[in-house]
Design a protein around this motif. Structure first.
Motif, short mmCIF file in Angstrom:
data_model
loop_
_atom_site.label_atom_id
_atom_site.label_comp_id
_atom_site.label_asym_id
_atom_site.label_seq_id
_atom_site.Cartn_x
_atom_site.Cartn_y
_atom_site.Cartn_z
N GLU A 30 14.53 -38.64 -2.70
CA GLU A 30 13.51 -37.99 -2.30
C GLU A 30 12.27 -37.89 -3.52
N ARG A 31 10.63 -37.69 -3.36
CA ARG A 31 10.08 -37.72 -4.36
C ARG A 31 8.94 -36.89 -3.49
N THR A 32 8.75 -36.21 -4.64
CA THR A 32 7.04 -35.51 -3.39
C THR A 32 5.92 -36.49 -4.49
N THR A 35 -0.94 -36.86 -2.76
CA THR A 35 -2.28 -38.00 -1.73
C THR A 35 -2.85 -38.26 -1.85
N ASP A 63 -1.52 -41.85 -9.44
CA ASP A 63 0.19 -41.53 -8.93
C ASP A 63 0.82 -41.34 -9.54
N GLU A 131 7.42 -28.36 -8.66
CA GLU A 131 8.41 -27.79 -8.73
C GLU A 131 9.12 -29.08 -9.21
N GLN A 133 8.15 -31.93 -10.42
CA GLN A 133 8.78 -32.86 -10.38
C GLN A 133 6.88 -33.33 -10.57
N ILE A 135 4.11 -35.67 -9.84
CA ILE A 135 3.57 -36.46 -8.67
C ILE A 135 2.12 -37.29 -9.01
#
Length: 170
Positions: A30-32, A35, A63, A131, A133, A135
């Motif tokens: 899972e990656r965040t 948007t 991104d 967190e 990671q 994004i």
């Protein structure tokens, strides 16, 4: 015949064990990601700051892989400012660190790889971490002095508050 049966049983056990150990490891993760909405909010925030300060800034948000999500340039900004904003964002995403760090490393002859692979190691680009990671990343160009850095930092803070960091987690 007994040896052949024993060999088949051992081979079956090895196949079962190796298949089991492969499936014990995760096959996906899972990656965040940032948007498009968040990217457009960062751009709008920086444009509002630039308008208040009469700065001709361009801002780009990408991104984690450097794909452009949002971009805008002030009405009087130059093509150079527009291009460098996008290059700074992509460079920050690729290297996962602020472009001012790369600028320092290139100028001190520590690592000139960013120059050789077509990156833009100039101040004004920041990775965005949530967190721990990455994004996405943001880049601002065309401002005078440290206006690029200030606009990008303030825009990310306005959108994410304390939940995002612009420095690589240790």
């Amino acid at each position: 015949m007994l040896n052949r049966s024993w060999l088949i049983a051992v081979m079956a056990a090895i196949a079962t064990f190796s298949t089991t150990s492969v499936h014990a490891q995760a096959l996906t993760m899972e990656r965040t990601f940032l948007t498009n909405y968040a990217a457009s909010q960062i751009v709008a925030s920086c444009m509002a700051i630039a308008a208040r300060e009469s700065a001709n800034i361009a801002i780009a948000v990408v991104d984690p892989y450097g794909n452009l999500l949002a971009f805008q340039a002030a009405e009087d900004s130059t093509e150079t400012g527009s291009l460098t904003a996008q290059l700074k964002a992509k460079t920050a995403a690729r290297w996962r660190r602020a472009t001012v760090e790369l600028f320092d490393r290139v100028n001190n002859q520590v690592n000139r790889a960013p120059e050789w692979i077509g990156d833009f190691p100039q101040p004004g680009g920041f990775p965005i971490y949530v967190e721990g990671q990455i994004i996405g990343a943001v880049g601002a160009g065309g401002g005078v002095g440290s206006a690029d850095d200030a606009c990008a930092v303030a825009a990310v803070a306005a959108v994410f508050g304390d939940t995002a960091s612009l420095t690589r987690p240790e």
